[in-house]
Design a protein around this motif. Structure first.
Motif, mmCIF file in Angstrom:
data_model
loop_
_atom_site.group_PDB
_atom_site.id
_atom_site.type_symbol
_atom_site.label_atom_id
_atom_site.label_comp_id
_atom_site.label_asym_id
_atom_site.label_seq_id
_atom_site.Cartn_x
_atom_site.Cartn_y
_atom_site.Cartn_z
ATOM 1 N N UNK A 93 39.090 72.833 56.780
ATOM 2 C CA UNK A 93 38.193 73.400 55.885
ATOM 3 C C UNK A 93 38.943 73.369 54.421
ATOM 4 N N UNK A 94 40.092 73.852 54.462
ATOM 5 C CA UNK A 94 40.954 73.730 53.435
ATOM 6 C C UNK A 94 41.174 72.415 52.840
ATOM 7 N N UNK A 95 41.528 71.515 53.696
ATOM 8 C CA UNK A 95 41.235 70.124 53.189
ATOM 9 C C UNK A 95 40.383 69.654 52.310
ATOM 10 N N UNK A 96 38.917 70.057 52.917
ATOM 11 C CA UNK A 96 37.918 69.727 52.018
ATOM 12 C C UNK A 96 37.858 70.427 50.634
ATOM 13 N N UNK A 97 38.368 71.461 50.537
ATOM 14 C CA UNK A 97 38.819 72.099 49.286
ATOM 15 C C UNK A 97 39.660 71.411 48.232
ATOM 16 N N UNK A 98 40.577 70.700 48.931
ATOM 17 C CA UNK A 98 41.567 70.122 48.436
ATOM 18 C C UNK A 98 40.771 68.811 47.614
ATOM 19 N N UNK A 99 40.206 68.257 48.707
ATOM 20 C CA UNK A 99 39.491 66.832 48.281
ATOM 21 C C UNK A 99 38.376 67.034 47.207
ATOM 22 N N UNK A 104 35.097 64.735 45.937
ATOM 23 C CA UNK A 104 34.514 64.302 47.300
ATOM 24 C C UNK A 104 34.037 65.831 48.044
ATOM 25 N N UNK A 105 32.713 65.318 48.525
ATOM 26 C CA UNK A 105 32.095 66.436 49.236
ATOM 27 C C UNK A 105 32.167 66.089 50.596
ATOM 28 N N UNK A 106 32.800 66.902 51.422
ATOM 29 C CA UNK A 106 32.897 66.397 52.827
ATOM 30 C C UNK A 106 32.900 67.757 53.746
ATOM 31 N N UNK A 107 32.474 67.509 55.248
ATOM 32 C CA UNK A 107 32.389 68.557 56.103
ATOM 33 C C UNK A 107 33.678 68.376 56.882
ATOM 34 N N UNK A 108 34.078 69.673 57.312
ATOM 35 C CA UNK A 108 35.334 69.833 57.920
ATOM 36 C C UNK A 108 35.363 68.989 59.232
ATOM 37 N N UNK A 109 34.178 68.745 60.048
ATOM 38 C CA UNK A 109 33.852 68.034 61.138
ATOM 39 C C UNK A 109 34.223 66.549 61.091
ATOM 40 N N UNK A 110 34.361 66.196 59.983
ATOM 41 C CA UNK A 110 34.601 64.630 59.717
ATOM 42 C C UNK A 110 36.086 64.308 59.275
ATOM 43 N N UNK A 111 36.988 65.453 59.300
ATOM 44 C CA UNK A 111 38.149 65.375 58.860
ATOM 45 C C UNK A 111 39.143 65.364 60.013
ATOM 46 N N UNK A 112 39.915 64.393 60.169
ATOM 47 C CA UNK A 112 40.911 64.490 61.494
ATOM 48 C C UNK A 112 42.381 64.594 60.934
ATOM 49 N N UNK A 113 43.070 65.694 61.154
ATOM 50 C CA UNK A 113 44.418 65.851 60.769
ATOM 51 C C UNK A 113 45.466 64.721 61.469
ATOM 52 N N UNK A 114 46.201 64.531 60.820
ATOM 53 C CA UNK A 114 47.370 63.516 61.345
ATOM 54 C C UNK A 114 48.798 63.722 61.039
#
Length: 438
Positions: A93-99, A104-114
């Protein structure tokens, strides 16, 4: 024939007894040509202008150490346990805030942490590239990307750049050439903001054109953006992903804006691609380290991370200015360079006849190190170029390093005038990444 009772004759012994057992794809895995030299370059008397290491001294270490201690005291049983292959939900969720800072408009479900964005790049290449497939990439390009493409036996076709980044017409020409040859392009790999190693930024007016060209030819875009928030005037550029979420895979990282040693990055991908990325992540690492993710999450929650990025920008701008002023003062006629508006790197072209790869050992004996240009091309180009990283040394060390480098180049010019240009230069190819070339 060997007589009975006599020992069999032994053929020449390989230095690696497992040589015949390796998979064919390992032929593309070669160590950085300068790794051994940098064992020497890491000595304190050597000014290293090579590695893209962030200026960690700018971090609030005292408060960070207290936060990590508190994290372990209160949530240690979670932080030290296995986690999800996709990453902890709060961090996504926080990564979406950074982007969102780059549109970038994104949903946390589409983020994969690496485990760093390098892992994301490796997974994307693994998912999309069969041996012989073509990847388009700017020339020059990030050495770690070229290493990943080579490891999966993809062929790189470079696309020209100028002071405004990737040239759309050069992209059209590269695509046409590959299509005429009957080869298959899987994606365009691009670093649009404060490019590594070239230091340039893709002009805003070109971004839509590049995306449209790729859509017309059914080419995926892989956008690598570790430096996007490090513009020296505070400006952020619209991410390619913000304009075309269905055809852009976005790679991000906290390595340049927080702490490289935590190795926390991410991939934002179209939903179907996300599913395969999670499976690839499970097979590669099972899960990214939960503790590291929680440290980053706690930092984003409790610290003024935007203010910290501003501090970073100011520190890197001061270092950029030190590098540019020293280049202007010391470099011989025939040298050219860019003035980056953000990020970590200056791309330097040396006078005709100088080979920066051949010059590197002599530079290190003069106590200065850099990254030679050939490592940033898949086809052996770049022998007249080198990358200067100004992010880590102090401004005083940068000025001294550039002065030493200029003297080395002048010495090379004298050798060239006396003995002529070197011949039979070995051609470099893709290399495995290392901290010295990050």
């Amino acid at each position: 024939m060997t007589a009975p009772g006599q020992p069999a004759k032994q053929g020449p012994r390989s230095l690696d007894p497992h040589l015949r057992r390796y998979a064919a794809r390992t032929a593309g895995m070669t160590a950085s040509e300068i790794r051994a030299l940098f064992a020497v370059a890491s000595r304190p008397e050597v000014v290293s202008l090579a590695g893209g290491m962030p200026h960690l001294a700018a971090l609030p270490m005292e408060s960070l150490s207290a936060e990590v201690g508190q994290l372990l005291a209160t949530d240690g049983l979670v932080a030290l346990q296995y986690g999800s292959a996709q990453g902890i939900p709060v961090l996504r969720e926080q990564i979406c805030d950074v982007m969102a800072l780059e549109g970038v408009s994104a949903h946390p479900d589409d983020v994969v942490v690496t485990v760093g964005s390098q892992m994301g790049l490796d997974m994307v290449t693994r998912l999309f590239c069969d041996p012989g497939d073509v990847v388009l990439a700017e020339g020059p390009s990030y050495v770690g990307a070229l290493g990943s493409f080579a490891a999966y036996q993809a062929q790189v076709v470079h696309v020209g750049m100028d002071a405004e980044g990737l040239v759309p017409e050069a992209l059209r020409e590269a695509i046409a050439g590959v299509e005429r040859a009957g080869r298959r392009i899987k994606f365009l790999y691009t670093i649009p903001n404060f490019h590594n190693p070239a230091g340039v930024t893709l002009a805003v007016q070109r971004r839509a054109e590049v995306l449209e060209i790729c859509r017309q030819h059914n080419i995926l875009v892989v956008e690598d953006n570790p430096y996007g928030l490090l513009g020296f005037d505070g400006q952020t550029y619209p991410a390619l992903r913000s304009s075309d979420p269905d055809n852009v895979v976005y790679l991000g990282s906290f390595s340049k804006t927080f702490a490289a040693g935590l190795r926390v990055g991410w991939v934002l991908a179209p939903h179907a691609v996300r599913e395969k990325l999670v499976l690839a992540a499970e097979s590669a690492t099972l899960c990214p380290p939960t503790l590291n993710q929680m440290i980053v999450s706690r930092y984003l929650e409790t610290h003024d991370w935007k203010g910290q990025i501003k501090t970073y920008r100011e520190a890197y701008r001061e270092r950029r200015d030190a590098a540019i002023s020293a280049l202007e003062q010391h470099m011989p006629v025939g040298s050219t360079w860019n003035k980056p508006d953000g990020g970590f790197y200056v791309w330097l072209t040396v006078p005709e006849g100088i080979d920066t790869k051949a010059m590197l050992p002599r530079a290190i004996t003069q106590r200065v190190a850099y990254a030679s240009g050939t490592g940033f091309y898949a086809d052996g180009l770049g022998s007249r170029q080198l990358r200067i990283s100004y992010c880590y040394p102090t401004p005083e060390r940068i000025r001294e390093g550039v002065r030493r480098l200029a003297n080395v180049i002048k010495d090379e010019m004298e050798l060239h005038e006396t003995f002529g240009p070197a011949t039979g230069r070995a051609v470099s190819g893709p290399q495995a990444p290392s901290p010295d070339t990050a």
